[in-house]
Scaffold this motif. Structure first.
Motif, PDB file in Angstrom:
ATOM      1  N   CYS A  15       1.092  -1.432   0.126  1.00  0.00           N
ATOM      2  CA  CYS A  15       0.304   0.493  -0.001  1.00  0.00           C
ATOM      3  C   CYS A  15       0.754   1.568  -0.141  1.00  0.00           C
ATOM      4  O   CYS A  15       1.909   1.425   0.790  1.00  0.00           O
ATOM      5  CB  CYS A  15      -1.059  -0.437   1.378  1.00  0.00           C
ATOM      6  SG  CYS A  15      -2.148   1.023   1.258  1.00  0.00           S
ATOM      7  N   PHE A  17      -0.244   4.112   1.069  1.00  0.00           N
ATOM      8  CA  PHE A  17      -0.379   5.190   2.494  1.00  0.00           C
ATOM      9  C   PHE A  17       0.444   5.779   3.633  1.00  0.00           C
ATOM     10  O   PHE A  17       1.698   5.951   2.871  1.00  0.00           O
ATOM     11  CB  PHE A  17      -1.852   5.285   2.443  1.00  0.00           C
ATOM     12  CG  PHE A  17      -2.539   5.500   0.768  1.00  0.00           C
ATOM     13  CD1 PHE A  17      -2.180   6.987   0.551  1.00  0.00           C
ATOM     14  CD2 PHE A  17      -2.955   4.648   0.355  1.00  0.00           C
ATOM     15  CE1 PHE A  17      -2.844   7.225  -0.568  1.00  0.00           C
ATOM     16  CE2 PHE A  17      -3.811   5.176  -0.742  1.00  0.00           C
ATOM     17  CZ  PHE A  17      -3.411   6.509  -1.123  1.00  0.00           C
ATOM     18  N   CYS A  18       0.023   4.794   4.222  1.00  0.00           N
ATOM     19  CA  CYS A  18       0.875   5.417   5.341  1.00  0.00           C
ATOM     20  C   CYS A  18       2.144   3.672   5.938  1.00  0.00           C
ATOM     21  O   CYS A  18       1.963   2.756   5.423  1.00  0.00           O
ATOM     22  CB  CYS A  18      -0.081   4.767   6.646  1.00  0.00           C
ATOM     23  SG  CYS A  18      -1.059   3.208   7.468  1.00  0.00           S
ATOM     24  N   GLY A  21       2.044  -0.522   5.957  1.00  0.00           N
ATOM     25  CA  GLY A  21       2.617  -1.649   5.163  1.00  0.00           C
ATOM     26  C   GLY A  21       2.004  -2.474   4.803  1.00  0.00           C
ATOM     27  O   GLY A  21       2.556  -4.007   4.287  1.00  0.00           O
ATOM     28  N   CYS A  22       0.917  -2.500   5.010  1.00  0.00           N
ATOM     29  CA  CYS A  22      -0.666  -3.414   3.992  1.00  0.00           C
ATOM     30  C   CYS A  22       0.440  -4.084   2.822  1.00  0.00           C
ATOM     31  O   CYS A  22       0.666  -2.777   1.502  1.00  0.00           O
ATOM     32  CB  CYS A  22      -1.797  -3.263   4.240  1.00  0.00           C
ATOM     33  SG  CYS A  22      -2.105  -2.540   6.079  1.00  0.00           S
ATOM     34  N   LEU A  48      -7.043  -4.282   5.651  1.00  0.00           N
ATOM     35  CA  LEU A  48      -6.684  -3.409   4.454  1.00  0.00           C
ATOM     36  C   LEU A  48      -7.898  -2.099   5.377  1.00  0.00           C
ATOM     37  O   LEU A  48      -8.741  -2.674   5.610  1.00  0.00           O
ATOM     38  CB  LEU A  48      -7.339  -3.526   3.348  1.00  0.00           C
ATOM     39  CG  LEU A  48      -6.046  -4.201   2.422  1.00  0.00           C
ATOM     40  CD1 LEU A  48      -6.579  -4.044   0.378  1.00  0.00           C
ATOM     41  CD2 LEU A  48      -3.775  -3.872   1.930  1.00  0.00           C
ATOM     42  N   CYS A  49      -7.377  -1.005   5.098  1.00  0.00           N
ATOM     43  CA  CYS A  49      -7.901   0.122   5.676  1.00  0.00           C
ATOM     44  C   CYS A  49      -8.586   0.319   4.204  1.00  0.00           C
ATOM     45  O   CYS A  49      -8.412   0.217   3.525  1.00  0.00           O
ATOM     46  CB  CYS A  49      -7.510   1.288   6.332  1.00  0.00           C
ATOM     47  SG  CYS A  49      -6.397   1.717   5.198  1.00  0.00           S
ATOM     48  N   LYS A  51      -8.295   3.208   2.839  1.00  0.00           N
ATOM     49  CA  LYS A  51      -7.589   3.817   1.660  1.00  0.00           C
ATOM     50  C   LYS A  51      -6.746   3.009   1.034  1.00  0.00           C
ATOM     51  O   LYS A  51      -6.310   3.417  -0.235  1.00  0.00           O
ATOM     52  CB  LYS A  51      -6.694   4.735   2.335  1.00  0.00           C
ATOM     53  CG  LYS A  51      -6.996   6.611   2.905  1.00  0.00           C
ATOM     54  CD  LYS A  51      -5.341   6.741   3.612  1.00  0.00           C
ATOM     55  CE  LYS A  51      -5.301   6.353   5.082  1.00  0.00           C
ATOM     56  NZ  LYS A  51      -5.366   7.225   6.288  1.00  0.00           N
ATOM     57  N   GLY A  52      -6.755   1.699   1.286  1.00  0.00           N
ATOM     58  CA  GLY A  52      -5.745   0.699   0.693  1.00  0.00           C
ATOM     59  C   GLY A  52      -6.333  -0.194  -0.288  1.00  0.00           C
ATOM     60  O   GLY A  52      -6.566  -0.311  -1.114  1.00  0.00           O
ATOM     61  N   PRO A 197      -4.741   2.238  10.668  1.00  0.00           N
ATOM     62  CA  PRO A 197      -6.137   1.875  10.724  1.00  0.00           C
ATOM     63  C   PRO A 197      -5.657   0.150  10.845  1.00  0.00           C
ATOM     64  O   PRO A 197      -6.843  -0.211  12.105  1.00  0.00           O
ATOM     65  CB  PRO A 197      -6.971   2.190   9.785  1.00  0.00           C
ATOM     66  CG  PRO A 197      -6.646   3.499   8.974  1.00  0.00           C
ATOM     67  CD  PRO A 197      -5.066   3.608   9.084  1.00  0.00           C
ATOM     68  N   VAL A 198      -5.227  -0.309   9.793  1.00  0.00           N
ATOM     69  CA  VAL A 198      -5.062  -1.839  10.778  1.00  0.00           C
ATOM     70  C   VAL A 198      -3.999  -2.080  11.629  1.00  0.00           C
ATOM     71  O   VAL A 198      -4.515  -3.263  12.347  1.00  0.00           O
ATOM     72  CB  VAL A 198      -3.994  -2.240   8.739  1.00  0.00           C
ATOM     73  CG1 VAL A 198      -3.798  -3.742   9.465  1.00  0.00           C
ATOM     74  CG2 VAL A 198      -5.061  -2.174   7.559  1.00  0.00           C
TER      75      VAL A 198
END
Ligand code: SF4
Length: 709
Positions: A15, A17-18, A21-22, A48-49, A51-52, A197-198
Motif C-alpha cells: 500500500c 499510504f501509511c 505497510g499492508c 486493509l483500511c 485507503k488501501g 487503521p490496520v
C-alpha cells in the motif's frame, strides 16, 4: 468487481499510504486497476483500511502528468496560481531530452556560478528505498554537501533524535504486532484508528483478550473506546504528565532495579530529576488528577510485558525530543524493552519514511544513521561510491551536518539557496507558516520538481518531470516495523512518465556523475553494502519473502524484537536523559485565546495530492473542515456546517466548522490536506532544537464566526 478470470493480471505489492505497510494484490484489466485485495503480509494479515482498499484510483486520474513541462518564458509570475486542468499559460510540454537538459543545465549553472551550496534537495518518503538512496547520493556527490532532507523532518525527527541518543538506534525496538504478547500498552499522541487503521485492529484485539490500554492524548481519539485509562491531558503538557507518572514509579519503588543496573546509565540523575514532579504538583499543569496518574504508574510498572506507541502528537512540539526521552525513560525504568511484548514504537507516518531515513535521506546521517561527521563512516561510503565524477571532484563531500527542511526554506527565502531538486514532496502545503514557505519557493532561480501531479509545489517549478506512482514501481520499501518488502509495478506509468530512480540517474549523469545502473536491483545491492542493517537481506530473498531487519542469517526472517542483550551504544547501555518542562513556543492570550492542532483524517493522506483525487475517499470527505467541541460552537454562535475564520500570528483561513466532542473545549483540530483552507498557513515554524521538527501541534488561534468578520 467480477471474479479472478475477469482480470488480465494480479500483482503483489505494498500500500502507498501509511507506515503500516499492508501487503496487497492489485487486480488489473485493460491497464487499469479495478480491485484491491489484502494479502497475508506480516504487518496486515490480509487486512486493509479504506485507503488501501479504495484509494488506488488516483493513479488513473486525468490530472496525472504524462509529459515533461517547462515554464513558459511569458508565464505569469510564480505563485500558487496554476489550474491543473489548464496549465498551458504557465508551462509548455517538452520531450525528455530537452526537459532533462534544462533541469540539469539550470542546477549545473548555479553550481558553477555560486558553488554547490546554492542547490539543495528534498527527496520523498513516498518513493522506494532505492530512489531515496539515489536521491541523497546525488545531492552529496553532485553538490558536495549534506543539504538533503525529506518529510521525516515534519514527522518523527524528534523521536529519532531521542531514540538514537538514548537507545542507539532510530527504529522501533519491536514490531507493533508484538502487542499480542503484551498485557499493558500505552498509546500517546497517536490516532491509529484514522492514521494507522490496520495497526489499530491489532490494538483493539489486544484489549478484547484483556490487555490494558492506556490512551493519552489532548483529543479524545478513537482508541479511547477501547481504553482502560483515557488521559485527555492539556496540550503541550506531556512532559509534566509523564514525569509525574515516573515520579510515582520511583517513589513507590516500582522500577526494575536489576534491569536498570544491567542495561542502563544515568539512572541516579533521572531519579533525582523526577523528585520535583509529584502528581499533586503536576496535576494542575497537565490536567490529570493525581489518583489517575498514580493508577497509570502502577498499571504500567506492574505489567509483565508492556509496549509504548506514539505518534506526531508527541513528536511535533518544540519539546518533541523531550517527550520521547520521557517515554524511553519510562520503558527503561520498568525493564520493558527487549522481550516479546515489550518495546518502544513510534508509529511511522508515510509508507516509506522509515526506509527513506534508513537510506540516508537526512542531512546529518549517511545510510544506516552513520554520522556525516564521522570520518570512518564517511570514508567507508566514499569507498563504496568511488570516484563518480571521473576526476575526483565528486569523491568527497562536506563532513558538516546539512540543513533541514525548514532551514533550507529559510535559506531559500534569504536567497542563499537558489536552486532545488524536489522529488515527490509538497512543501507548498506541508511546511509550517506556508506564506513564508511559498514566498521562498517563488524566489528560487531554478526549481526542478519531479512528481505525479501538478502539486502546489510544482506551481513554482521551472521544470516538472513526470514520475511514477508506487503501483508503477519496482523496488523495496520498509515499514514502521522495520520490515523490508518488495513493490512491483501493476501497470506502467502513464504516457511518457518514468520511474523516479531512472529520472534521478539521468539527472546525475547530466550533472557529470558517471553512474551506471541497469536494474533497480543493482541500486539495492549497492545500498545494502553501505547499510549493515541489511546484512543477510538480499534482493533474491526479497523476491519471495518479507524480511525484518536485523536478520541474523540468510534463513532468519528477522528480529521482531531487538536489544534483549544490550543496546548499540557505548558499553551496550541505554541512557536516561531527564526532561524538564518547556512551555509551547506561543501560548494563548487575549488576542489568540484558543489552541489549534493539526493532523490527518482517515480518508485523506498528508497534503491530499493522492487521496483528494480518489473518487471514494474524496466522496466520503470532500470538504475542508475544522473540529470544535459543540459547547465551543454554541459559545461562538456557530452551527455545525457554517463557516468560521481561524487566525494565528501567521495568517488566516476560512473553513467549515464541524462538531466533535472528542476535541477539548479550548481547542480546534484542523486537517492539513485541504489546499482551499491550508492549515499550515496558520502553523508555527518554531522548531525542536534537537530534531528540528516544527511545532505543528500547538498554535495560539482566534476563532470567529464568519458573520463577525
Ligand atoms: Fe494502507 Fe496503512 Fe491502510 Fe494498511 S493501514 S491499507 S498501509 S493506509
Amino acid at each position: 468487481i467480477g471474479d479472478r478470470a475477469d482480470f488480465d493480471s494480479e500483482t503483489e505489492t505494498v500500500c502507498p499510504f501509511c507506515g503500516v505497510g499492508c501487503k496487497l494484490s492489485l487486480k488489473v484489466k485493460d491497464s487499469q486497476i479495478k480491485y484491491v485485495e489484502g494479502l497475508n503480509g506480516p504487518a496486515n494479515e490480509n487486512r486493509l483500511c479504506v485507503k488501501g482498499r479504495f484509494g488506488y484510483d488516483y493513479i488513473h486520474h486525468s490530472h496525472r502528468l504524462t509529459k515533461p513541462l517547462i515554464r513558459r518564458e511569458d508565464a505569469p509570475p510564480k505563485g500558487l496560481n496554476v489550474d491543473p486542468q489548464n496549465w498551458q499559460t504557465h508551462f509548455r510540454e517538452a520531450e525528455w531530452d530537452e526537459a532533462m537538459a534544462f533541469a540539469a543545465g539550470g542546477l549545473g549553472k548555479l553550481r558553477q556560478a555560486h558553488g554547490g551550496q546554492s542547490v539543495a534537495g528534498f527527496g520523498s518518503a513516498k518513493c522506494t528505498n532505492e530512489e531515496a538512496y539515489l536521491f541523497q547520493k546525488l545531492i552529496r556527490q553532485a553538490f558536495r554537501h549534506n543539504n538533503v532532507d525529506h518529510c521525516t523532518r515534519l514527522c518523527h525527527a524528534s523521536s529519532v533524535s531521542a531514540l538514537i541518543e538514548n537507545v542507539g538506534s532510530g527504529a522501533v525496538t519491536a514490531t507493533f504486532n508484538q502487542i499480542e504478547n503484551a498485557d499493558v500498552a500505552i498509546i500517546i499522541g497517536a490516532n491509529p484508528v484514522e492514521n494507522h487503521p490496520v495497526a489499530a485492529t491489532f490494538f483493539k484485539q489486544f484489549t478484547k483478550r484483556g490487555g490494558k490500554l492506556i490512551v493519552m492524548d489532548p483529543r479524545g481519539v478513537g482508541m479511547r473506546r477501547f481504553a482502560s485509562h483515557m488521559l485527555q491531558f492539556r496540550p503541550g503538557a506531556d512532559v509534566s504528565m509523564l514525569n509525574a507518572i515516573m515520579h510515582v514509579i520511583v517513589e513507590e519503588g516500582l522500577y526494575d532495579e536489576q534491569y536498570i543496573q544491567a542495561y542502563t546509565e544515568n539512572w541516579e540523575a533521572e531519579k533525582a530529576h523526577l523528585k520535583d514532579f509529584s502528581p499533586e504538583a503536576m496535576a494542575p499543569i497537565c490536567g490529570i488528577e493525581p489518583d489517575v496518574l498514580r493508577d497509570v504508574a502502577r498499571t504500567f510498572a506492574g505489567a509483565q510485558a508492556a509496549m509504548i506507541f506514539w505518534g506526531m502528537g508527541v513528536s511535533q512540539h518544540i519539546h518533541g525530543t523531550d517527550n520521547s526521552r520521557c517515554l524511553i525513560s519510562l520503558a527503561l525504568m520498568c525493564g520493558q524493552v527487549g522481550r516479546p511484548g515489550t518495546g518502544l514504537h513510534p508509529l511511522r507516518g508515510q509508507n516509506n519514511v522509515q526506509g527513506a531515513s534508513d537510506a540516508g535521506l537526512i542531512p546529518m546521517f549517511l545510510p544506516d544513521y552513520l554520522s556525516v561527521e564521522n570520518t570512518e563512516y564517511r570514508d567507508k561510503v566514499i569507498g563504496i561510491w568511488g570516484d563518480n565524477g571521473g576526476d575526483g571532484w565528486a569523491a568527497d563531500w562536506s563532513d558538516k551536518k546539512g540543513l533541514t527542511v525548514t532551514e533550507i526554506i529559510d535559506q531559500i527565502y534569504d536567497r542563499n539557496i537558489k536552486g532545488m531538486y524536489i522529488q515527490g514532496e509538497n512543501p507548498a502545503m506541508s511546511d509550517p507558516d506556508l506564506d513564508h514557505a511559498r514566498a521562498a519557493l517563488s524566489r528560487l532561480e531554478h526549481l526542478v520538481v519531479q512528481d505525479i501531479f501538478l502539486t502546489e509545489t510544482a506551481n513554482y517549478a521551472d521544470v516538472i518531470l513526470p514520475a511514477s506512482a508506487l503501483y508503477e514501481k519496482n523496488g523495496t520499501v520498509s515499514n514502521t516495523n522495520r520490515q523490508v518488502q518488495r513493490v512491483r509495478p501493476a501497470v506502467p506509468p502513464p504516457g511518457d512518465a518514468r520511474e523516479d530512480w531512472l529520472i534521478t540517474i539521468d539527472l546525475a549523469q547530466r550533472l557529470g556523475l558517471n553512474w551506471q545502473y541497469d536494474h533497480v536491483s543493482q541500486v539495492y545491492d549497492e545500498m545494502a553494502l553501505t547499510m549493515p542493517s541489511l546484512d543477510n537481506i538480499t534482493w533474491e530473498r526479497l523476491k519471495t519473502q518479507t524480511v525484518t531487519y536485523p536478520s541474523l542469517s540468510p534463513e532468519d526472517p528477522g528480529q521482531a524484537v531487538v536489544f534483549g542483550d544490550g543496546f548499540p551504544r557505548a558499553g551496550g547501555r541505554a541512557k536516561f536523559t531527564p526532561a524538564s518542562v518547556i512551555a509551547p513556543d506561543e501560548v494563548p492570550d487575549a488576542e489568540y485565546p484558543m489552541i489549534m492542532t493539526t493532523g490527518r483524517q482517515l480518508e485523506h493522506w498528508h497534503t491530499g495530492s493522492m487521496t483528494r483525487r480518489s473518487k471514494v475517499l474524496d466522496g466520503v470527505e470532500p470538504e475542508a473542515n475544522a473540529s470544535l467541541h459543540p459547547k465551543t460552537l454554541r459559545r461562538l454562535g456557530v452551527e455545525p456546517g457554517e463557516m468560521i475564520r481561524l487566525t494565528t500570528r501567521r495568517g488566516s483561513i476560512t473553513i467549515m466548522a464541524r462538531a466533535d466532542r472528542a476535541v477539548a473545549e479550548d481547542m480546534v483540530f484542523v486537517p492539513f490536506a485541504y489546499v482551499e483552507a491550508a492549515a499550515n498557513i496558520l502553523t508555527n515554524p518554531a522548531i525542536d532544537p534537537y530534531g528540528k521538527i516544527p511545532e505543528f501541534k500547538f498554535s495560539a488561534v482566534r476563532v470567529e464566526p464568519m458573520t463577525a468578520a
